[in-house]
Design an enzyme around this catalytic site. Structure first.
Site, PDB file in Angstrom:
ATOM      1  CG  HIS A  15      15.263  19.777 -93.487  1.00 30.61           C
ATOM      2  ND1 HIS A  15      16.220  20.527 -94.142  1.00 30.61           N
ATOM      3  CD2 HIS A  15      14.067  20.273 -93.914  1.00 30.61           C
ATOM      4  CE1 HIS A  15      15.635  21.425 -94.911  1.00 30.61           C
ATOM      5  NE2 HIS A  15      14.316  21.295 -94.793  1.00 30.61           N
ATOM      6  CG  HIS A  17       9.476  22.670 -93.996  1.00 26.56           C
ATOM      7  ND1 HIS A  17       9.939  23.963 -94.109  1.00 26.56           N
ATOM      8  CD2 HIS A  17      10.378  21.895 -94.639  1.00 26.56           C
ATOM      9  CE1 HIS A  17      11.065  23.960 -94.814  1.00 26.56           C
ATOM     10  NE2 HIS A  17      11.357  22.721 -95.144  1.00 26.56           N
ATOM     11  NE  ARG A  19       4.116  24.141 -94.523  1.00 29.75           N
ATOM     12  CZ  ARG A  19       5.213  24.263 -95.256  1.00 29.75           C
ATOM     13  NH1 ARG A  19       6.208  25.068 -94.904  1.00 29.75           N
ATOM     14  NH2 ARG A  19       5.350  23.585 -96.365  1.00 29.75           N
ATOM     15  CG  ASN A  44      10.205  27.592 -94.651  1.00 25.86           C
ATOM     16  OD1 ASN A  44      10.010  26.838 -93.695  1.00 25.86           O
ATOM     17  ND2 ASN A  44       9.912  27.253 -95.887  1.00 25.86           N
ATOM     18  CE  LYS A  99      17.546  25.563 -94.833  1.00 29.43           C
ATOM     19  NZ  LYS A  99      16.250  24.918 -95.020  1.00 29.43           N
ATOM     20  CG  HIS A 136      17.317  25.641 -99.831  1.00 29.39           C
ATOM     21  ND1 HIS A 136      16.097  25.030 -99.694  1.00 29.39           N
ATOM     22  CD2 HIS A 136      17.535  25.718-101.172  1.00 29.39           C
ATOM     23  CE1 HIS A 136      15.608  24.746-100.893  1.00 29.39           C
ATOM     24  NE2 HIS A 136      16.457  25.165-101.812  1.00 29.39           N
ATOM     25  CG  HIS A 171      16.895  19.835 -98.932  1.00 30.20           C
ATOM     26  ND1 HIS A 171      17.634  20.657 -99.748  1.00 30.20           N
ATOM     27  CD2 HIS A 171      16.126  20.670 -98.190  1.00 30.20           C
ATOM     28  CE1 HIS A 171      17.318  21.910 -99.495  1.00 30.20           C
ATOM     29  NE2 HIS A 171      16.409  21.944 -98.553  1.00 30.20           N
ATOM     30  CG  ASP A 244      12.601  19.463 -97.294  1.00 26.64           C
ATOM     31  OD1 ASP A 244      12.206  20.330 -96.485  1.00 26.64           O
ATOM     32  OD2 ASP A 244      12.883  19.734 -98.475  1.00 26.64           O
ATOM     33  CG  HIS A 248       2.744  23.222 -99.556  1.00 21.88           C
ATOM     34  ND1 HIS A 248       2.897  24.586 -99.413  1.00 21.88           N
ATOM     35  CD2 HIS A 248       3.995  22.707 -99.578  1.00 21.88           C
ATOM     36  CE1 HIS A 248       4.185  24.884 -99.363  1.00 21.88           C
ATOM     37  NE2 HIS A 248       4.884  23.759 -99.457  1.00 21.88           N
ATOM     38  CB  ALA A 260       8.554  23.581-103.884  1.00 24.52           C
TER      39      ALA A 260
HETATM   40  O1  DOR Z   1      10.125  21.805-101.358  1.00 24.03           O
HETATM   41  C1  DOR Z   1      10.366  22.548-100.417  1.00 24.03           C
HETATM   42  N1  DOR Z   1       9.384  22.914 -99.554  1.00 24.03           N
HETATM   43  N2  DOR Z   1      11.606  23.002-100.242  1.00 24.03           N
HETATM   44  C2  DOR Z   1      11.880  23.924 -99.319  1.00 24.03           C
HETATM   45  O2  DOR Z   1      13.014  24.312 -99.223  1.00 24.03           O
HETATM   46  C3  DOR Z   1      10.805  24.513 -98.486  1.00 24.03           C
HETATM   47  C4  DOR Z   1       9.680  23.612 -98.351  1.00 24.03           C
HETATM   48  C5  DOR Z   1       8.428  24.263 -97.803  1.00 24.03           C
HETATM   49  O3  DOR Z   1       8.497  25.024 -96.850  1.00 24.03           O
HETATM   50  O4  DOR Z   1       7.342  23.967 -98.324  1.00 24.03           O
HETATM   51 ZN    ZN Z   2      13.031  22.177 -96.126  1.00 23.03          ZN
END
Ligand code: DOR
Ligand code: ZN
Length: 354
Positions: A15, A17, A19, A44, A99, A136, A171, A244, A248, A260
């Site tokens: 899992h 991310h 970008r 996402n 997902k 999720h 998660h 996870d 950011h 988040a």
């Molecule tokens: O904290 C999170 N950040 N939870 C998620 O489910 C998505 C992720 C994100 O894409 O930043």
């Molecule tokens: Zn995630």
């Protein structure tokens, strides 16, 4: 005598991310690729809703990880408009899993699913293709600490209606989810992040507001955390690492309404190692190294039906300081999990072709 070094097969991250094409992708993807042999890439940001989106995004990831012995495993984002045909098209181009984001629960989930029942045909197609459904598990609109617990009935509903679907609770953060997986059927698994094993809600709110420790699902109580640690060390075959890691830019985290997501892949393996060692008494007749090997390098592959990795990674007890910040090639700053802290374990060696 505590051991000083140990070896595991190259790990998988089930899992992550990355970008879309940007400095953030060029920072995050190579970093993950330098640690993990494979990673399940979340859909996402950018939004991956069609087979074409998936193919383009995989090409972007491959272009920034060229030369690394790394395989991105791609996922599709489920919406109420996702048809069985779209599921089959995604499968045909190599999609690993689909997902389910409940609408509005987290970053870029505004096109997520409000009415799960509308997705029953899609769930059937996912099972028929032999793909997995990644959930999720948080119920939109509920009190933040109860959201996960309150979504589990929805997961039970899905599993009752599509009994041969393989489902991963992503998660997990609560006692309740841990027990659901522990006592659950063969087709239910869970990922656990380094954040949820390393700390509880105090790490976010208990000593000043620490936005770089804020993610969804939020870290919960000491009792929840203790149960997650117990599950991870129990050697349960359907529990595995999914970090996870979710970068950011600093300004989006240090903000009146911060995003988040915790950028944890720079420290994920050392943090998992420290937790497993500190709680070695929970390995219950086995060694904590055997438990972490299964958690990082075996259980995820087995549940996904993938071959276990070749090649090895060696960890050593050698303290190092986590950088305070990473700067991408657009000049954007990203603060990693445990920035500036000293960690005891580090990756000392990697051999891609054992
Ligand atoms: O904290 C999170 N950040 N939870 C998620 O489910 C998505 C992720 C994100 O894409 O930043
Ligand atoms: Zn995630």
């Amino acid at each position: 005598m505590p051991i000083e070094t140990f070896e595991i097969p190259r790990p998988d991250n089930m899992h992550v991310h990355f970008r879309g094409m940007s400095g953030l992708l060029r920072l995050a993807a190579p970093l993950t690729a330098s640690v993990f042999r494979r990673a399940i890439v979340m859909p996402n940001v950018p939004q991956i809703r069609t087979a074409d989106d998936l193919v383009n995004y995989r090409r972007d990831i491959e272009s920034v990880t060229e030369g690394a012995d790394f395989e991105p495993l791609m996922t599709l984002m489920l919406t109420e408009e996702t048809t069985p045909e779209m599921i089959r098209e995604a499968h045909a181009v190599g999609c690993s899993a689909v997902k389910l984001y409940p609408k509005g629960v987290t970053t870029a989930s505004q096109h997520g699913v409000a009415d799960v029942m509308k997705c029953e045909p899609a769930f059937g197609a996912i099972a028929d293709c032999g793909m997995l459904l990644l959930v999720h598990p948080e119920k939109p609109g509920e009190f933040v600490l109860y959201r996960e617990r309150m979504y589990l009935d929805m997961v039970r509903w899905i599993m009752a209606h599509v009994p041969d679907l393989r489902v991963v609770l992503e998660h997990i953060s609560t006692f309740t989810s841990s027990r659901m997986v522990q006592d659950g059927p063969q087709n239910l698994a869970a990922t656990i992040t380094p954040m949820h094993l390393h700390g509880d809600l105090d790490m976010v709110l208990g000593d000043g507001l620490r936005p770089h420790n804020f993610c969804y699902p939020v870290l919960k109580t000491p009792e929840d955390r203790r149960e997650l640690i117990r599950l991870a060390l129990s050697g349960h075959p359907r529990v595995f690492a999914g970090t996870d890691s979710a970068p950011h830019v600093r300004g989006a985290k240090e903000s009146p309404c911060g995003c988040a997501g915790v950028f944890c892949d720079p420290v994920a393996i050392p943090v998992y190692a420290a937790v497993f060692e500190q709680h070695s008494e929970l390995a219950n007749g086995s060694s904590w190294r055997d438990r972490i090997r299964a958690f990082l390098s075996e259980n995820g592959a087995d549940f996904y039906g993938l071959p276990r990795n070749e090649g090895t990674m060696r960890l050593g007890r050698a303290s190092w300081s986590v950088p305070g910040v990473y700067v991408d090639d657009d000049g954007k700053e990203v603060v990693p999990f445990l920035a500036g802290e000293t960690l005891e374990w580090q990756i000392t060696e990697r051999d891609d072709h054992a």
